[in-house]
Design a protein around this motif. Sequence first.
Motif, PDB file in Angstrom:
ATOM      1  N   TRP A 189       0.639  -1.207  -0.084  1.00  0.00           N
ATOM      2  CA  TRP A 189      -0.114   0.146   0.227  1.00  0.00           C
ATOM      3  C   TRP A 189       0.762   1.311  -0.042  1.00  0.00           C
ATOM      4  CZ3 TRP A 189      -4.947   0.584   3.435  1.00  0.00           C
ATOM      5  CH2 TRP A 189      -5.588   1.596   3.260  1.00  0.00           C
ATOM      6  N   LEU A 190       1.912   1.328   0.907  1.00  0.00           N
ATOM      7  CA  LEU A 190       2.635   2.520   0.890  1.00  0.00           C
ATOM      8  C   LEU A 190       3.566   2.572  -0.303  1.00  0.00           C
ATOM      9  CD1 LEU A 190       3.732   2.254   4.799  1.00  0.00           C
ATOM     10  CD2 LEU A 190       1.979   3.599   3.727  1.00  0.00           C
ATOM     11  N   CYS A 191       4.105   1.454  -0.822  1.00  0.00           N
ATOM     12  CA  CYS A 191       4.911   1.669  -1.981  1.00  0.00           C
ATOM     13  C   CYS A 191       3.888   1.954  -3.214  1.00  0.00           C
ATOM     14  CB  CYS A 191       5.487   0.200  -2.337  1.00  0.00           C
ATOM     15  SG  CYS A 191       6.502   0.054  -3.821  1.00  0.00           S
ATOM     16  N   GLY A 192       2.710   1.328  -3.445  1.00  0.00           N
ATOM     17  CA  GLY A 192       1.942   1.680  -4.389  1.00  0.00           C
ATOM     18  C   GLY A 192       1.410   3.321  -4.215  1.00  0.00           C
ATOM     19  N   TRP A 193       1.486   3.927  -3.053  1.00  0.00           N
ATOM     20  CA  TRP A 193       1.165   5.365  -2.975  1.00  0.00           C
ATOM     21  C   TRP A 193       2.224   6.166  -3.256  1.00  0.00           C
ATOM     22  CZ3 TRP A 193       1.151   7.946   2.485  1.00  0.00           C
ATOM     23  CH2 TRP A 193       0.566   9.181   2.464  1.00  0.00           C
ATOM     24  N   ALA A 194       3.529   5.693  -3.035  1.00  0.00           N
ATOM     25  CA  ALA A 194       4.503   6.407  -3.610  1.00  0.00           C
ATOM     26  C   ALA A 194       4.908   6.168  -5.023  1.00  0.00           C
ATOM     27  CB  ALA A 194       5.776   5.946  -2.699  1.00  0.00           C
ATOM     28  N   ILE A 195       4.436   5.335  -5.504  1.00  0.00           N
ATOM     29  CA  ILE A 195       4.562   5.081  -7.047  1.00  0.00           C
ATOM     30  C   ILE A 195       3.473   6.127  -7.622  1.00  0.00           C
ATOM     31  CG2 ILE A 195       3.825   3.543  -9.143  1.00  0.00           C
ATOM     32  CD1 ILE A 195       4.911   1.197  -7.202  1.00  0.00           C
ATOM     33  N   GLY A 196       2.215   6.056  -7.277  1.00  0.00           N
ATOM     34  CA  GLY A 196       1.315   6.988  -7.733  1.00  0.00           C
ATOM     35  C   GLY A 196       1.638   8.361  -7.503  1.00  0.00           C
ATOM     36  N   LEU A 197       2.058   8.695  -6.295  1.00  0.00           N
ATOM     37  CA  LEU A 197       2.419  10.343  -5.988  1.00  0.00           C
ATOM     38  C   LEU A 197       3.528  10.683  -6.772  1.00  0.00           C
ATOM     39  CD1 LEU A 197       2.071  10.801  -2.339  1.00  0.00           C
ATOM     40  CD2 LEU A 197       0.606  11.433  -4.201  1.00  0.00           C
ATOM     41  N   THR A 198       4.318   9.491  -7.504  1.00  0.00           N
ATOM     42  CA  THR A 198       5.714   9.955  -8.076  1.00  0.00           C
ATOM     43  C   THR A 198       5.090  10.435  -9.469  1.00  0.00           C
ATOM     44  OG1 THR A 198       7.216   8.491  -6.675  1.00  0.00           O
ATOM     45  CG2 THR A 198       7.729   9.298  -9.001  1.00  0.00           C
ATOM     46  N   ILE A 199       4.015   9.702  -9.819  1.00  0.00           N
ATOM     47  CA  ILE A 199       3.395   9.697 -11.441  1.00  0.00           C
ATOM     48  C   ILE A 199       2.596  11.042 -11.429  1.00  0.00           C
ATOM     49  CG2 ILE A 199       2.224   8.704 -13.276  1.00  0.00           C
ATOM     50  CD1 ILE A 199       3.743   6.184 -12.329  1.00  0.00           C
ATOM     51  N   MET A 200       1.781  10.713 -10.356  1.00  0.00           N
ATOM     52  CA  MET A 200       0.317  11.701 -10.481  1.00  0.00           C
ATOM     53  C   MET A 200       0.677  13.031  -9.672  1.00  0.00           C
ATOM     54  SD  MET A 200      -2.638   9.347 -10.577  1.00  0.00           S
ATOM     55  CE  MET A 200      -2.088   8.183  -9.320  1.00  0.00           C
ATOM     56  N   GLY A 201       1.638  13.019  -8.759  1.00  0.00           N
ATOM     57  CA  GLY A 201       1.705  14.097  -7.802  1.00  0.00           C
ATOM     58  C   GLY A 201       1.797  15.437  -8.675  1.00  0.00           C
ATOM     59  N   PRO A 202       2.534  15.544  -9.393  1.00  0.00           N
ATOM     60  CA  PRO A 202       3.072  16.860 -10.204  1.00  0.00           C
ATOM     61  C   PRO A 202       1.726  17.398 -11.126  1.00  0.00           C
ATOM     62  CG  PRO A 202       4.527  15.333 -10.836  1.00  0.00           C
ATOM     63  CD  PRO A 202       3.716  14.736  -9.924  1.00  0.00           C
ATOM     64  N   MET A 203       0.757  16.684 -11.045  1.00  0.00           N
ATOM     65  CA  MET A 203      -0.309  16.945 -12.067  1.00  0.00           C
ATOM     66  C   MET A 203      -1.585  17.365 -11.264  1.00  0.00           C
ATOM     67  SD  MET A 203      -0.445  13.585 -14.374  1.00  0.00           S
ATOM     68  CE  MET A 203       0.852  13.058 -15.376  1.00  0.00           C
ATOM     69  N   SER A 204      -2.435  18.119 -11.850  1.00  0.00           N
ATOM     70  CA  SER A 204      -3.837  18.473 -11.289  1.00  0.00           C
ATOM     71  C   SER A 204      -4.574  17.220 -11.307  1.00  0.00           C
ATOM     72  CB  SER A 204      -4.364  19.728 -11.876  1.00  0.00           C
ATOM     73  OG  SER A 204      -4.783  19.445 -13.284  1.00  0.00           O
ATOM     74  N   LEU A 205      -5.636  17.344 -10.557  1.00  0.00           N
ATOM     75  CA  LEU A 205      -6.678  16.145 -10.794  1.00  0.00           C
ATOM     76  C   LEU A 205      -7.336  16.203 -12.301  1.00  0.00           C
ATOM     77  CD1 LEU A 205      -7.480  14.127  -8.659  1.00  0.00           C
ATOM     78  CD2 LEU A 205      -9.413  15.607  -8.125  1.00  0.00           C
ATOM     79  N   ASN A 206      -7.430  17.211 -13.029  1.00  0.00           N
ATOM     80  CA  ASN A 206      -7.947  17.224 -14.353  1.00  0.00           C
ATOM     81  C   ASN A 206      -7.068  16.590 -15.148  1.00  0.00           C
ATOM     82  OD1 ASN A 206      -9.987  18.616 -13.104  1.00  0.00           O
ATOM     83  ND2 ASN A 206      -9.546  20.683 -14.422  1.00  0.00           N
TER      84      ASN A 206
END
Length: 172
Positions: free
Chosen positions: A116-133
């Motif tokens: 879960w924590l690793c998946g969250w880090a992966i997701g934030l690395t890819i999507m973190g710099p983006m807006s929800l849109n």
Amino acid sequence: MTEKKIRKINMLTLAFGIALLPPIWAVLAPVIGVSTGAVALICAGLYVTNGNKREDAFKISAGFLLGDLWAVIAVAVMEKLTWNPNVELYLTLFVMGGLAVIIGESFGKYIFTPSWLCGWAIGLTIMGPMSLNEIGMLPIQIGVAMIAGVVYVGIGVDAFQKFLVNKLTKKM
């Protein structure tokens, strides 16, 4: 058969499995619309680190998918907050990280908290710099790559290697 020979067979069959199977995923991922194919290798690494335990594949996959969802929620939360970005980041990680551990460990039979924590880090690395849109279908692509990492790369390479080791050691 000597211990040294068995280790060499294990090493060479693993090398062959890693050389053969993950590149197939790397080639096919974009064909099926997954631009985040490399995520599979990260997820396979965690699966292998857990000892290639097939009985844990479901809860590892569940953890990864929850991490993917957690990343989308974190992006949404931080987008809504209007504080200093560093304060937003810290508080979001603090609250959501703590909740992930409490929930994951409370349901440890179904969720592997490290994934879960690793998946969250992966997701934030890819999507973190983006807006929800801007995120679009990325969470789905990431989730597909996560499952491919556990099932195809993790379980697949392990099964392929065991098959090869079995065939080679029977002939010797």
